[in-house]
Design an enzyme around this catalytic site. Structure first.
Site, short mmCIF file in Angstrom:
data_model
loop_
_atom_site.label_atom_id
_atom_site.label_comp_id
_atom_site.label_asym_id
_atom_site.label_seq_id
_atom_site.Cartn_x
_atom_site.Cartn_y
_atom_site.Cartn_z
N ASP A 1 0.84 -1.16 0.18
CA ASP A 1 -0.05 0.02 0.16
C ASP A 1 0.98 1.44 0.00
OD1 ASP A 1 -2.00 2.15 0.66
OD2 ASP A 1 -2.81 1.02 2.15
N THR B 1 -6.24 6.74 -0.29
CA THR B 1 -5.41 6.19 -1.35
C THR B 1 -4.74 7.59 -2.00
OG1 THR B 1 -5.81 4.10 -1.44
CG2 THR B 1 -4.51 5.04 -3.31
N THR C 1 -5.91 13.28 -13.74
CA THR C 1 -7.01 13.29 -14.60
C THR C 1 -7.52 14.66 -14.88
OG1 THR C 1 -9.28 12.50 -14.59
CG2 THR C 1 -8.32 12.94 -12.44
N ASP C 2 -8.34 14.71 -16.26
CA ASP C 2 -8.91 15.92 -16.81
C ASP C 2 -10.18 16.34 -15.79
OD1 ASP C 2 -10.74 13.72 -17.43
OD2 ASP C 2 -10.63 14.44 -19.50
N GLU C 3 -10.66 15.14 -14.80
CA GLU C 3 -11.73 15.32 -14.20
C GLU C 3 -11.45 16.26 -12.96
OE1 GLU C 3 -13.99 11.82 -13.34
OE2 GLU C 3 -13.23 10.80 -14.95
N TYR D 1 -14.28 11.29 -6.34
CA TYR D 1 -13.00 10.72 -6.73
C TYR D 1 -12.27 12.18 -7.53
CZ TYR D 1 -10.14 9.70 -10.98
OH TYR D 1 -9.28 9.58 -11.74
N SER D 2 -12.82 12.91 -8.17
CA SER D 2 -11.96 14.18 -8.73
C SER D 2 -11.53 15.00 -7.59
CB SER D 2 -12.88 14.69 -9.89
OG SER D 2 -13.88 15.20 -9.48
N LYS E 1 -8.37 13.37 -6.27
CA LYS E 1 -7.19 13.49 -7.09
C LYS E 1 -6.69 15.11 -7.18
CE LYS E 1 -5.56 10.95 -9.70
NZ LYS E 1 -4.34 10.17 -9.38
N ASN F 1 -10.00 10.19 -20.38
CA ASN F 1 -10.44 8.69 -20.18
C ASN F 1 -9.42 8.10 -21.00
OD1 ASN F 1 -12.59 10.33 -19.53
ND2 ASN F 1 -13.71 8.51 -19.21
N PRO G 1 -26.30 -0.22 -19.45
CA PRO G 1 -27.08 0.75 -18.89
C PRO G 1 -26.38 2.40 -19.45
CG PRO G 1 -25.48 -0.49 -17.51
CD PRO G 1 -25.41 -1.14 -18.86
N TYR H 1 -26.50 6.28 -18.82
CA TYR H 1 -26.83 7.18 -17.58
C TYR H 1 -27.38 8.16 -18.50
CZ TYR H 1 -23.52 4.70 -14.34
OH TYR H 1 -22.73 3.66 -13.75
N PRO I 1 -25.29 10.83 -9.97
CA PRO I 1 -25.61 12.24 -9.48
C PRO I 1 -24.29 13.14 -9.58
CG PRO I 1 -26.02 10.47 -7.88
CD PRO I 1 -25.31 9.69 -8.97
P1 TYD Z 1 -16.59 6.09 -16.91
O1 TYD Z 1 -15.89 4.97 -17.65
O2 TYD Z 1 -17.07 5.75 -15.43
O3 TYD Z 1 -15.54 7.20 -16.73
P2 TYD Z 1 -15.69 8.78 -16.05
O4 TYD Z 1 -16.91 8.78 -15.26
O5 TYD Z 1 -14.63 8.73 -15.26
O6 TYD Z 1 -15.46 9.71 -17.31
O7 TYD Z 1 -17.74 6.82 -17.50
C1 TYD Z 1 -17.54 7.23 -18.80
C2 TYD Z 1 -18.89 8.05 -19.24
O8 TYD Z 1 -20.00 7.09 -19.62
C3 TYD Z 1 -19.68 8.82 -18.34
O9 TYD Z 1 -20.19 10.00 -18.88
C4 TYD Z 1 -20.59 8.04 -17.55
C5 TYD Z 1 -20.99 7.02 -18.54
N1 TYD Z 1 -21.27 5.68 -18.12
C6 TYD Z 1 -22.69 5.32 -18.33
O10 TYD Z 1 -23.48 5.95 -19.24
N2 TYD Z 1 -23.04 3.83 -18.11
C7 TYD Z 1 -22.28 3.10 -17.46
O11 TYD Z 1 -22.58 2.05 -16.92
C8 TYD Z 1 -21.05 3.67 -17.18
C9 TYD Z 1 -19.99 2.84 -16.20
C10 TYD Z 1 -20.62 4.92 -17.53
#
Ligand code: TYD
Length: 321
Positions: free
Chosen positions: A36, A77, A102-104, A127-128, A131, A156, A182, A184, A251
Site C-alpha cells: 500500500d 489512497t 485526470t482531466d476530471e 473521486y475528482s 485526485k 479517459n 445501462p 446514464y 448524481p
Molecule cells: P466512466 O468510464 O465511469 O469514466 P468517467 O466517469 O470517469 O468519465 O464513464 C464514462 C462515461 O460513461 C460517463 O459519462 C458515465 C458514462 N457511463 C454510463 O453511461 N453507463 C455506465 O454504466 C458507466 C460505467 C458509465
C-alpha cells in the site's frame, strides 16, 4: 529504456490482477511488490532496497461511481497515499516524481472549449476531489520544498485489460453476454478517449523529458457522446440495439471533458497516434479473444458491485428509443 529496472508497487485491491502481468513473470527488469502506498515504512523500504531514482505515481482509486457509494478509500489512497509518497521523496531526495492525474479535476465543460493546464481546478465528484487533493499536495511540495515533481493529467483511457466497471469494457462485456447496456441519463455526455498505449507513451515522455513543476494535459482528440460509443460497441459485438437501456443518471454527472494537449505536443513531441475507430475495434477483438479473463474478473466481488450499482437503476430503466 533497455537498462531500466521497474519496481511495481501495487496493493492489488479489487481491480488489481496479477494475471495481467504474466508476460513479465520472467523479466529480470521487472519486480513486483504487493503493498500500500499509504504504508510509509514499506514505501521507504522499497525505495532504499531498489535504489529508486524516479517515481511514476499511478496508484489510485479511480471509479467515480464507487466514490459516490463510498468516498473514504479515495481519500486514503489518492490524498493520504500521495502525501506518504511525497514525504518519502522529500526525505530520500528522489530526483524525479511524476503524479498521474485526470482531466476530471477541471470539472465539467459546456458545449464549447477545451481544458488547458491553466483551467481552474473545480472537481465535482468525490473521486475528482481526491485526485485534486493529491495534485495540490504535489504542487505545494514542489513550491515549498522544491521537490522535483511534475503532473500529467489525462482524459479517459481505454484498451485491453481495463477493468469492466468503466464504460467501454463494461458495455463490451455486457454486449457479449447479451446483458442490458445501462446508459446514464440521456447518453449525451462527452468524453475524450485516449488509447492506453498512447497514454503509456505520454507517461514516458513526461517522465523522461517534462519540465519540473509543470503540468501536461493528455487527450485523444476524440470527443464522442457516450451513446455514440455504445452504438459502435453494439455494432462491433453484433449485439442487439434493444439491449441499450436509459437508466437514472449519475448524481453530479460531468457533462463534457475535452483536453487541449497542445503543450505536450509542442514541448515533448507527444500526440495521440491511435484513431478511435481502429482502437475500439481492436479493443472489442481483445475482449472477444479473452472471454476467460473477462469471466474470471466478473466473478466474485464484481457481481456484488454490479448489483449495488445497477439493479435498481435497471429496474427504473427506459428502453432505447
Ligand atoms: P466512466 O468510464 O465511469 O469514466 P468517467 O466517469 O470517469 O468519465 O464513464 C464514462 C462515461 O460513461 C460517463 O459519462 C458515465 C458514462 N457511463 C454510463 O453511461 N453507463 C455506465 O454504466 C458507466 C460505467 C458509465
Amino acid at each position: 529504456r533497455p537498462q531500466w529496472k521497474v519496481v511495481n508497487l501495487d496493493k492489488l485491491t479489487y481491480a488489481g490482477n496479477l494475471e495481467n502481468l504474466t508476460d513479465l513473470e520472467n523479466d529480470p527488469q521487472h519486480v513486483f511488490v504487493r503493498g500500500d502506498i499509504g504504508n510509509r515504512e514499506l514505501v521507504d523500504h522499497v525505495i532504499r532496497t531498489h535504489q529508486i531514482d524516479s517515481i511514476m505515481h499511478l496508484a489510485a482509486e479511480s471509479h467515480v461511481d464507487r466514490s459516490i457509494l463510498d468516498s473514504a478509500p479515495f481519500v486514503r489512497t489518492n490524498v493520504v497515499g500521495t502525501l506518504v509518497l511525497l514525504d518519502v521523496v522529500k526525505a530520500r531526495g528522489i530526483p524525479r516524481f511524476l503524479q498521474i492525474s485526470t482531466d476530471e479535476v477541471y470539472g465539467s465543460l459546456g458545449p464549447e472549449g477545451l481544458f488547458t493546464e491553466e483551467t481552474p481546478i473545480t472537481p465535482n465528484s468525490p473521486y475528482s476531489a481526491s485526485k485534486a487533493g493529491g495534485d495540490l499536495l504535489v504542487r505545494a511540495y514542489q513550491h515549498t520544498h522544491g521537490l522535483p515533481a511534475l503532473i500529467m493529467r489525462s482524459s479517459n483511457a481505454y484498451g485491453p485489460y481495463q477493468f469492466p466497471e468503466k464504460l467501454i469494457p463494461l458495455m463490451i462485456s455486457n454486449a457479449f453476454a447479451g446483458r442490458s447496456l445501462p446508459v446514464y441519463g440521456d447518453g449525451m455526455q462527452v468524453r475524450d478517449w485516449v488509447h492506453v498505449e498512447d497514454f503509456a507513451e505520454a507517461v514516458l515522455a513526461v517522465l523522461e523529458r517534462g519540465r519540473v513543476g509543470e503540468v501536461y494535459n493528455v487527450g485523444g482528440g476524440n470527443q464522442l457522446p457516450n451513446l455514440e460509443v455504445v452504438g459502435s460497441i453494439v455494432r462491433l459485438c453484433e449485439a442487439s440495439p434493444s439491449l441499450i437501456q436509459y437508466v437514472p443518471d449519475r448524481p453530479g454527472h460531468d457533462r463534457r471533458y475535452a483536453m487541449d494537449h497542445s503543450k505536450i505536443t509542442r514541448e515533448l513531441g507527444w500526440k495521440p497516434s491511435r484513431d478511435f475507430t481502429t482502437g475500439l475495434a481492436e479493443t472489442v477483438a481483445w475482449y472477444r479473444a479473452n472471454a476467460e479473463w473477462v469471466a474470471r474478473v466478473r466473478s466474485g466481488d464484481y457481481q456484488a458491485y454490479y448489483d449495488t450499482q445497477y439493479a435498481s437503476r435497471l429496474a427504473a430503466a427506459k428502453p432505447a428509443r
